[in-house]
Structures are given as structure tokens and as C-alpha cells.
Design a protein around this motif. Structure first.
Motif, short mmCIF file in Angstrom:
data_model
loop_
_atom_site.label_atom_id
_atom_site.label_comp_id
_atom_site.label_asym_id
_atom_site.label_seq_id
_atom_site.Cartn_x
_atom_site.Cartn_y
_atom_site.Cartn_z
N ASN A 64 102.38 -19.71 20.61
CA ASN A 64 102.03 -20.07 22.02
C ASN A 64 100.62 -19.29 22.32
O ASN A 64 100.03 -19.62 23.17
N SER A 111 106.33 -25.01 25.12
CA SER A 111 105.10 -25.05 25.56
C SER A 111 104.67 -26.41 25.93
O SER A 111 104.86 -27.42 24.80
N TRP A 112 104.00 -27.05 27.03
CA TRP A 112 103.56 -28.44 27.22
C TRP A 112 102.57 -28.52 26.15
O TRP A 112 102.24 -29.78 25.49
N SER A 113 101.78 -27.51 25.57
CA SER A 113 100.51 -27.61 24.60
C SER A 113 101.29 -28.25 23.31
O SER A 113 100.73 -28.78 22.31
N HIS A 114 102.72 -27.83 23.21
CA HIS A 114 103.44 -28.32 21.90
C HIS A 114 104.44 -29.35 22.16
O HIS A 114 105.49 -29.34 21.63
N GLY A 127 98.59 -18.42 19.99
CA GLY A 127 97.40 -19.06 19.13
C GLY A 127 97.35 -18.62 17.61
O GLY A 127 96.63 -18.96 16.99
#
Length: 273
Positions: free
Chosen positions: A196, A238-241, A198
Motif C-alpha cells: 500500500n 486498499s481501494w487502489s487494489h 508502493g
């Protein structure tokens, strides 16, 4: 004592937490590190052992090679706090993990270091595991996804990084320490948290460590393990994942409804016990 091998500036710090492993296992594990083809490292043994035989063996190994540092506290540290203590005392730019009853391949560090040097964008690299029995006989191999979509997809069901095989660029990663509220699935929690932030992962497509399987691995990874897996996934959602994290939460919940004997059967089949 081996002379001329200790470095004030080791590139790699190897962190090994021990607790009453049989002395023969410890000697084999430490020996596989000291026999590495790449030699500029330090080995930190965070020892919680109460067994006099294990403690004597560890002390003898430290006397034989100046790269070995034994760290003990007045009271029991516990596995995860011991790993964090190792991180605090490590001097190397790279962190490698090792357990006290496994065996690293002799060119493990050389291969991982060559890979990191040729892939400056990668922060964490691991590899496959050879699974061996109590007597050191290789029974099977556990393969992990290398990179890309398959690596990300693997997060849904299992951890895509074998903890005993990792080498990590710690100084590029924020918040690089284990969460001590996790006494199981501490590695999964760390990888998700670093992801998360990076962090970039890639595995080498070959076995780096011979992992010793003793007893019923499925029983050892029972409901408590499943609870910590759920906790790690929900904490680091994580909303990114979300494409992978949402199904991973459902998968984690579904594991609670699988009978223990089926989990044990799965691990025995995977390990060819």
C-alpha cells in the motif's frame, strides 16, 4: 574463529529468530548462511531459547565465525518482537530472512543481490521453497508467482511471498517493521502494508530455501492463523487494489467454514507427506 570476514559495513543483514530448535537443525541453518558464495553479510541470531543445548550450539557457532551476532534479552522476546529487534540492530542496506531450522541454497544471496542490482525498481524479492521433511529429504516444491497480474491475483488466496526467502531494500520503504499485535500472519500484514506504500515485489523463479516441514502444518495453521489472516487483510484493505482485496476478504471468511481435517489434508498433499 574465522578471521578477516567481519565487515563494519555489511551489505546484507540476515535476521534469524530462534527458539529451542534442535541443535543439529540450527547448525545446518547457520551453516547454510555462512557457506554463501556472497560473503559481505552479518547474521543476527535473536535467541529466545530456554534449551541449554540449543543455546550452547548457537554460542559455539558465533565463536566460529565473526559475522554471527547473538542477541538475547533478559526475558522472552517472542518471535515478532525478536524480528523487530533484529531490524533495529541490523547494519546492512539489505535485509534477508532466515529461520533456524531451514537451509538456504549456497548461491541464494548472490542470485538475489545480482537481481536487485539489475532491477533497481524492485524493493522485495523472494523465491520458491523446496519442502523437506524432518530428516532433510526434499519432498516437494512450493512455487510462487513471479510478477505481474498472476502475482496480484495470488494475493486473493495466499501470500505470494515466501517469508524465509525474502531480501528487502529496507531504506526505501516507509514503516518497515512488523506489527507486534500479530503473532501469526505477521509477514502477510507487512507485505500488504508495504504494498500500500508502493513497494514493488518480484520473485525469482527458482528455489532459494529448503523449508523444513515438521508435524501437521495444517493443524498449526488453524483458526488462530485464519483470524490473523483476516485481520491482516481487513487492516490493509486498499481501494487502489480493490479488484484483488475485495475477493480476498471473502476468501478469508470462507476459510473459517472449511473443516480442519480438509485443511490438514491439503497441506499434507501439497507437502507430499
Amino acid at each position: 574463529m574465522e578471521k578477516g570476514t567481519e565487515s563494519k559495513n555489511p551489505l546484507i543483514s540476515v535476521i534469524m529468530a530462534t527458539f529451542n530448535e534442535p541443535p543439529a537443525f540450527v547448525r545446518e541453518a547457520v551453516g547454510s548462511i555462512l557457506a554463501q558464495t556472497y560473503r559481505n553479510f552479518e547474521l543476527l541470531i535473536l535467541d529466545d531459547s530456554t534449551s541449554a543445548e540449543t543455546r550452547r550450539e548457537i554460542d559455539a557457532l558465533a565463536q566460529e565465525d565473526t559475522r554471527v551476532r547473538v542477541i538475547r534479552k533478559g526475558e522472552k522476546m517472542g518471535f515478532v518482537p525478536a524480528l523487530n529487534e533484529g531490524l533495529r540492530q541490523a547494519r546492512g542496506e539489505l535485509i534477508a530472512r532466515m529461520d533456524g531450522d531451514d537451509r538456504s541454497e549456497p548461491d541464494r544471496f548472490e542470485k538475489q543481490l545480482d537481481f536487485l542490482r539489475s532491477h533497481p525498481d524492485i524493493d522485495i524479492t523472494g523465491g520458491f521453497l523446496n519442502l523437506m521433511n524432518e530428516n532433510g529429504k526434499i519432498m516437494s516444491q512450493r512455487r510462487y508467482p513471479v510478477k505481474g497480474f498472476r502475482f496480484s491475483f495470488y494475493w486473493i488466496f495466499r501470500c505470494p511471498v515466501a517469508h524465509p526467502t525474502v531480501m528487502i531494500r529496507r531504506r526505501r520503504l516507509p514503516d518497515f517493521r512488523y506489527d507486534e499485535s500479530f503473532h501469526k500472519a505477521e509477514d502477510l500484514e507487512l507485505w500488504l502494508r508495504l504494498r500500500n506504500h508502493g513497494a514493488r515485489f518480484e520473485n525469482l523463479p527458482e528455489p532459494l530455501v529448503n523449508y523444513r516441514v515438521v508435524g501437521d502444518l495444517g493443524a498449526k495453521r488453524g483458526k488462530s492463523q485464519l483470524t490473523h489472516i483476516w485481520k491482516a487483510r481487513s487492516k490493509n484493505f486498499s481501494w487502489s487494489h480493490a479488484l484483488f482485496d475485495i475477493p480476498s476478504l471473502f476468501a478469508s471468511l470462507s476459510y473459517f467454514f472449511i473443516p480442519q481435517h480438509l485443511i490438514s489434508r491439503f497441506y499434507k498433499r501439497e507437502n507430499r507427506q
